[in-house]
Design an enzyme around this catalytic site. Structure first.
Site, short mmCIF file in Angstrom:
data_model
loop_
_atom_site.label_atom_id
_atom_site.label_comp_id
_atom_site.label_asym_id
_atom_site.label_seq_id
_atom_site.Cartn_x
_atom_site.Cartn_y
_atom_site.Cartn_z
N ARG A 54 1.15 -0.88 0.43
CA ARG A 54 0.13 -0.02 -0.01
C ARG A 54 1.46 0.87 -0.13
O ARG A 54 0.41 2.14 -0.45
CB ARG A 54 -1.13 -0.06 0.90
N TYR A 107 -15.42 17.20 -15.50
CA TYR A 107 -16.57 15.68 -15.35
C TYR A 107 -16.92 15.74 -14.93
O TYR A 107 -17.08 16.62 -13.40
CB TYR A 107 -15.11 14.90 -15.40
N ASP A 177 -6.94 18.80 -14.68
CA ASP A 177 -7.50 17.37 -15.47
C ASP A 177 -6.45 17.50 -16.95
O ASP A 177 -7.00 18.53 -17.81
CB ASP A 177 -8.68 17.01 -15.26
N LYS A 202 -8.05 5.95 -19.76
CA LYS A 202 -8.13 6.28 -20.76
C LYS A 202 -6.79 6.25 -21.91
O LYS A 202 -6.57 4.88 -22.24
CB LYS A 202 -8.84 8.11 -21.21
C1 LIG Z 1 -12.89 9.18 -16.83
C2 LIG Z 1 -12.34 10.69 -16.57
C3 LIG Z 1 -12.26 11.10 -14.70
C4 LIG Z 1 -12.47 9.98 -14.13
O1 LIG Z 1 -11.52 8.98 -14.67
P1 LIG Z 1 -11.49 7.20 -13.62
O2 LIG Z 1 -10.29 6.39 -13.63
O3 LIG Z 1 -12.70 6.78 -14.21
O4 LIG Z 1 -11.80 7.57 -12.16
C5 LIG Z 1 -12.03 12.16 -15.06
N1 LIG Z 1 -11.35 13.19 -15.87
C6 LIG Z 1 -12.21 12.92 -16.86
C7 LIG Z 1 -11.87 14.43 -17.99
C8 LIG Z 1 -12.37 11.64 -16.98
O5 LIG Z 1 -13.13 11.39 -18.41
#
Ligand SMILES: *Cc1c(COP(=O)(O)O)cnc(C)c1O
Length: 389
Positions: A54, A107, A177, A202
């Site tokens: 962890r 998001y 982000d 992604k």
């Molecule tokens: C998918 C996504 C998230 C969240 O990510 P997870 O891996 O699904 O928790 C946050 N910001 C953006 C822009 C995303 O496309």
């Protein structure tokens, strides 16, 4: 320092000293043996060496080294998901009484996290049109600790000028982000951001077979995020997931180059199609933020585009239902092209008026372009558009 594609293949991947294995070993062990009480004490005290997975794990360490190299960051901490990364970055940066200025195009889960979760702990948040640096500056208070941005943003691909945001909010911790852009197209730290977040679910993993996240920045900030998010709150990624993300990263440049070129080609053709009302893609001169995107992104404009089918919700749904190669699913950044109908999924909780105010028409479709042959993708879009036009 090597260039992006070389780092993607090699960074973090020195041959294993015991076996010579080229691919970093998948270490699934939860605990690590100590030589002696003195060794155990040293590892606890100095935070060097491995104790418990962890806290730190060799497979996760290799992934973090690769991610840091690609983002040009001093430090990286991998987490169990993108949302875990956002939660950890904000938890490390905020305390009760603090204020956050956030983009109004985030998001949806991030909005819930800020309002419903951090709101309960005495953190205030204001949402602004972050494409306007003056709106961002006007929302700042003496208690503003964090400016939270996302660019390009879902689903209209709105672009925030990160250098202008830095100038407008010199004292705040700027968190970006950058999931839609990936480090291949955009490096927010070079533009003044303090922390960068990716959902590695992604493009970075790229194959739609894992969930993960990362926070990047200078060593001290990243250590603070690691301490609370991973060690204390426990959102550590599994070594299995870390291995899959690292494998995907080795082809990130190749995949982004192909997908972004295809996205530009499809956006250009869609814009000329009579059944399409408008196309939103930062690489098109018609996009309202094209000039900023051209300045701050490189090597292309990413693999996401959105388009509005003429005829509103029914036509959009009809076109959506008729697609064959392009898959109807949420998520993005997969080798497969994925499409979502915003009004029935990601933005279904809004009223049509609220959607209109956010620039989301009833027939708006968001397409995450994969690495299939672009002519097959175009043929699929054309046959679907002919069914609803
Ligand atoms: C998918 C996504 C998230 C969240 O990510 P997870 O891996 O699904 O928790 C946050 N910001 C953006 C822009 C995303 O496309």
């Amino acid at each position: 320092m090597h260039r992006f594609d070389t780092l993607a293949v090699h960074a973090g991947d020195a041959p294993d000293p015991t076996s010579g294995a080229l691919d970093p070993p998948l270490v699934t062990s939860s605990a690590f043996a100590f030589e002696s009480a003195a060794d155990a004490a040293a590892r606890f005290r100095e935070g060097t060496g491995y104790v418990y997975s962890r806290w730190r794990n060799p497979t996760v360490d290799a992934l973090e080294a690769k991610l840091a190299a690609l983002e040009g960051a001093e430090g990286a901490v991998a987490l169990a998901s993108g949302m875990a990364a956002i939660h950890a970055a904000l938890t490390a940066s905020l305390a009760a009484g603090d204020h956050v200025v956030a983009s109004e195009r985030l998001y949806a889960e991030t909005v819930r996290l800020l309002v419903e979760h951090f709101g309960r702990f005495g953190v205030a948040v204001d949402f602004v049109d972050a494409t306007r640096a003056d709106a961002l500056a006007a929302a700042l208070r003496p208690s503003t600790r964090v400016v939270y941005l996302e660019t390009p943003a879902n689903p209209t691909l709105a672009i925030t000028d990160l250098a202008a945001a830095r100038a407008a909010a010199p004292a705040a911790t700027i968190v970006v982000d950058s999931t839609f852009a990936t480090p291949y197209h955009q490096r927010p730290l070079e533009l003044g951001a303090d922390l960068v977040i990716h959902s590695t679910t992604k493009f970075l993993s790229g194959h739609g077979d894992v969930v993960g996240g990362v926070v990047l920045g200078d060593a001290a900030r990243v250590e603070a995020v690691r301490r609370v998010g991973v060690r204390t709150a426990g959102a550590a990624p599994s070594p299995w997931a870390a291995m899959l993300v690292a494998r995907g990263l080795r082809t990130l440049g190749l995949r982004m180059q192909r997908a972004s070129a295809s996205a530009l080609e499809l956006a250009t053709r869609l814009e000329a199609h009579p059944a399409v009302e408008r196309v939103l893609y930062p690489g098109l001169p018609s996009h309202p933020d094209h000039a900023v995107a051209a300045r701050q992104m490189r090597g292309g404009f990413g693999a996401l585009l959105a388009f509005e089918v003429a005829g509103g919700r029914a036509a959009g749904a009809q076109c959506y239902d008729t697609l064959d190669v392009i898959t109807r699913a949420v998520s993005l950044g997969d080798v497969r092209s994925l499409i979502t109908h915003a009004a029935s999924t990601t933005h279904a909780s809004l009223t049509p008026a609220q959607r209109a105010a956010a620039g989301i028409g009833e027939g708006l479709l968001r397409l995450s372009v994969g690495i299939e042959d672009v002519e097959d993708l175009w043929a699929d879009l054309e046959q679907a558009l002919s069914s609803c036009g």
